[in-house]
Motif scaffolding. Sequence first.
Motif, PDB file in Angstrom:
ATOM      1  N   ARG A  28       1.106  -1.306   0.036  1.00  0.00           N
ATOM      2  CA  ARG A  28       0.046   0.165   0.199  1.00  0.00           C
ATOM      3  C   ARG A  28       0.979   0.888  -0.114  1.00  0.00           C
ATOM      4  N   ARG A  29       2.387   1.073   1.140  1.00  0.00           N
ATOM      5  CA  ARG A  29       2.566   2.703   0.541  1.00  0.00           C
ATOM      6  C   ARG A  29       3.625   2.492  -0.070  1.00  0.00           C
ATOM      7  N   ARG A  30       4.105   1.734  -1.109  1.00  0.00           N
ATOM      8  CA  ARG A  30       4.580   1.501  -2.229  1.00  0.00           C
ATOM      9  C   ARG A  30       3.287   2.249  -3.934  1.00  0.00           C
ATOM     10  N   ALA A  31       2.354   1.799  -3.593  1.00  0.00           N
ATOM     11  CA  ALA A  31       1.467   2.253  -3.954  1.00  0.00           C
ATOM     12  C   ALA A  31       1.345   3.759  -4.372  1.00  0.00           C
ATOM     13  N   ALA A  32       1.450   4.300  -3.251  1.00  0.00           N
ATOM     14  CA  ALA A  32       0.932   5.758  -2.821  1.00  0.00           C
ATOM     15  C   ALA A  32       1.671   6.296  -2.934  1.00  0.00           C
ATOM     16  N   GLU A  33       3.370   6.295  -3.251  1.00  0.00           N
ATOM     17  CA  GLU A  33       4.344   6.666  -3.389  1.00  0.00           C
ATOM     18  C   GLU A  33       4.164   6.912  -5.406  1.00  0.00           C
ATOM     19  N   LEU A  34       3.784   5.936  -5.663  1.00  0.00           N
ATOM     20  CA  LEU A  34       4.140   5.430  -6.961  1.00  0.00           C
ATOM     21  C   LEU A  34       3.040   6.410  -7.840  1.00  0.00           C
ATOM     22  N   LEU A  35       1.774   6.415  -7.462  1.00  0.00           N
ATOM     23  CA  LEU A  35       0.599   7.187  -7.528  1.00  0.00           C
ATOM     24  C   LEU A  35       0.699   8.744  -7.105  1.00  0.00           C
ATOM     25  N   GLU A  36       1.594   9.332  -6.502  1.00  0.00           N
ATOM     26  CA  GLU A  36       2.065  10.660  -6.782  1.00  0.00           C
ATOM     27  C   GLU A  36       3.097  10.497  -7.089  1.00  0.00           C
ATOM     28  N   ARG A  37       4.619  10.421  -7.844  1.00  0.00           N
ATOM     29  CA  ARG A  37       5.404   9.956  -8.405  1.00  0.00           C
ATOM     30  C   ARG A  37       4.871  10.070  -9.786  1.00  0.00           C
ATOM     31  N   PHE A  38       3.939   9.996 -10.808  1.00  0.00           N
ATOM     32  CA  PHE A  38       3.433   9.818 -11.039  1.00  0.00           C
ATOM     33  C   PHE A  38       1.949  10.700 -11.900  1.00  0.00           C
ATOM     34  N   ASP A  39       1.819  11.494 -10.871  1.00  0.00           N
ATOM     35  CA  ASP A  39       0.263  12.101 -10.607  1.00  0.00           C
ATOM     36  C   ASP A  39      -0.435  12.068 -11.243  1.00  0.00           C
ATOM     37  N   LEU A  40      -0.759  10.208 -10.447  1.00  0.00           N
ATOM     38  CA  LEU A  40      -2.015   9.694 -10.951  1.00  0.00           C
ATOM     39  C   LEU A  40      -2.918   9.941  -9.492  1.00  0.00           C
ATOM     40  N   VAL A  41      -2.812  10.982  -8.247  1.00  0.00           N
ATOM     41  CA  VAL A  41      -2.991  10.883  -6.991  1.00  0.00           C
ATOM     42  C   VAL A  41      -5.367  10.979  -7.232  1.00  0.00           C
ATOM     43  N   GLU A  42      -5.390  11.519  -8.379  1.00  0.00           N
ATOM     44  CA  GLU A  42      -6.590  12.511  -8.075  1.00  0.00           C
ATOM     45  C   GLU A  42      -7.584  11.350  -8.733  1.00  0.00           C
ATOM     46  N   ALA A  43      -6.966  10.908  -9.764  1.00  0.00           N
ATOM     47  CA  ALA A  43      -7.481   9.363 -11.021  1.00  0.00           C
ATOM     48  C   ALA A  43      -6.957   8.212 -10.164  1.00  0.00           C
ATOM     49  N   GLY A  44      -6.322   8.553  -8.995  1.00  0.00           N
ATOM     50  CA  GLY A  44      -5.594   6.578  -8.975  1.00  0.00           C
ATOM     51  C   GLY A  44      -7.177   5.811  -8.094  1.00  0.00           C
ATOM     52  N   ARG A  45      -8.324   6.673  -7.720  1.00  0.00           N
ATOM     53  CA  ARG A  45      -9.409   5.125  -7.472  1.00  0.00           C
ATOM     54  C   ARG A  45     -10.846   5.610  -8.327  1.00  0.00           C
ATOM     55  N   LYS A  46     -10.132   6.404  -9.637  1.00  0.00           N
ATOM     56  CA  LYS A  46     -11.121   6.034 -11.146  1.00  0.00           C
ATOM     57  C   LYS A  46     -10.448   4.782 -11.642  1.00  0.00           C
ATOM     58  N   PRO A  47     -11.704   4.046 -12.307  1.00  0.00           N
ATOM     59  CA  PRO A  47     -11.035   2.563 -13.593  1.00  0.00           C
ATOM     60  C   PRO A  47     -10.760   3.521 -14.342  1.00  0.00           C
ATOM     61  N   LEU A  60       7.677  -0.451 -11.859  1.00  0.00           N
ATOM     62  CA  LEU A  60       8.274  -0.035 -11.069  1.00  0.00           C
ATOM     63  C   LEU A  60       7.626  -0.832  -9.725  1.00  0.00           C
ATOM     64  N   VAL A  61       6.905  -1.212  -9.827  1.00  0.00           N
ATOM     65  CA  VAL A  61       6.460  -1.780  -7.586  1.00  0.00           C
ATOM     66  C   VAL A  61       7.467  -3.002  -7.427  1.00  0.00           C
ATOM     67  N   GLY A  62       8.118  -3.990  -8.546  1.00  0.00           N
ATOM     68  CA  GLY A  62       9.217  -4.230  -8.032  1.00  0.00           C
ATOM     69  C   GLY A  62      10.936  -4.056  -7.635  1.00  0.00           C
ATOM     70  N   ASP A  63      11.095  -2.453  -7.363  1.00  0.00           N
ATOM     71  CA  ASP A  63      11.719  -1.900  -8.064  1.00  0.00           C
ATOM     72  C   ASP A  63      13.233  -2.007  -8.362  1.00  0.00           C
ATOM     73  N   PRO A  64      12.857  -2.384  -9.850  1.00  0.00           N
ATOM     74  CA  PRO A  64      13.848  -2.713 -11.073  1.00  0.00           C
ATOM     75  C   PRO A  64      14.833  -1.966 -10.652  1.00  0.00           C
ATOM     76  N   ARG A  65      15.808  -2.854 -11.157  1.00  0.00           N
ATOM     77  CA  ARG A  65      17.484  -1.737 -11.692  1.00  0.00           C
ATOM     78  C   ARG A  65      17.698  -1.576 -12.887  1.00  0.00           C
ATOM     79  N   VAL A  66      16.814  -2.971 -14.108  1.00  0.00           N
ATOM     80  CA  VAL A  66      17.403  -2.235 -15.029  1.00  0.00           C
ATOM     81  C   VAL A  66      16.133  -2.511 -16.058  1.00  0.00           C
ATOM     82  N   ILE A  67      15.064  -1.530 -16.708  1.00  0.00           N
ATOM     83  CA  ILE A  67      14.410  -1.865 -17.437  1.00  0.00           C
ATOM     84  C   ILE A  67      14.351  -1.035 -19.046  1.00  0.00           C
TER      85      ILE A  67
END
Length: 316
Positions: A115-134, A152-159
């Motif tokens: 949950r903490r990781r999801a919240a961080e990524l929603l904020e990082r990618f400017d998706l907080v407002e849309a986060g609970r919309k389909p 990025l959920v799994g914190d990869p070092r190579v993408i």
Amino acid sequence: MAGRSAIAVRGLRKSFGDKVVLDGIDLDIPQGSIYSLLGPNGAGKTTTVQILSTLIRADAGHIRVAGHDLADDPDAVRAAIGVTGQFSAVDNLLTAEENLLLMADLHHLRRPVGRRRAAELLERFDLVEAGRKPVVTYSGGMRRRLDLAMTLVGDPRVIFLDEPTTGLDPRSRRTMWQIIRDLVAGGVTIFLNTQYLEEADQLADRIAVLDHGRLVAEGTAAELKRRVPGGHVSLRFAGAAELATAARNFRDVARDDEALTLQIPNDGSIPALRGLLDRLDAESIKPDALSVHTPDLDDVFLALTGRPGNEKEPLR
């Protein structure tokens, strides 16, 4: 193998039946860089990514990804990488938050951590407002941001990024470019597969051109452009007399009397430009304007492969 290489490949070979797709390629990609592999249809780009991301096996070669030997420890490679495909992998019926939590579960993260990781990524990618919309209600740019956030959920070092901005408008494309740059600034290594040569030009630290299963060139965008003839410096003059004087001092120039310009062959490098400026000064030639024209990556692609650079890559 370099100690600080994110991806190091020696002698990579792959055939499908009697068709040789990769014919002994070598790669050495530093950590925290963007590396772009370009090539025409059938060159072997997709096959290379499939092998490096453990989707298919190589026939021969030594490969290390994120410090792990791919043949001996593919699970460690999978744990260290992320793959964002050309087509979005998000679930349209779920919200962005639910998609991210699903990925957290797949990575076996404890629920509070997920949950903490999801919240961080929603904020990082400017998706907080849309986060609970389909996700079905999202624009193309929002979907691509969410797709990368899920990687990025799994914190990869190579993408591995396959066509990350296909179908995006110019504003969304530039937003995605900045996200990619920010990832690299944080130490992530990006392997970029793109049909947009401008994208490789803007983002890649190094670019390799693959043709018929072999690397035919590698270097920075500027280095590759200097390999292609056609670069020149254009000088514009105030009047016909000044143009004629300048033309007498240079050979092999293209002269345009109507536009009052001379085009002088020049590769655009600092030494070449310095030499031209010194010569202009020595001959007391004072143009009104000077502009440098160098080949672009389309010219490079055409010169090295004999084909234009806007073709799409098929399955292999």
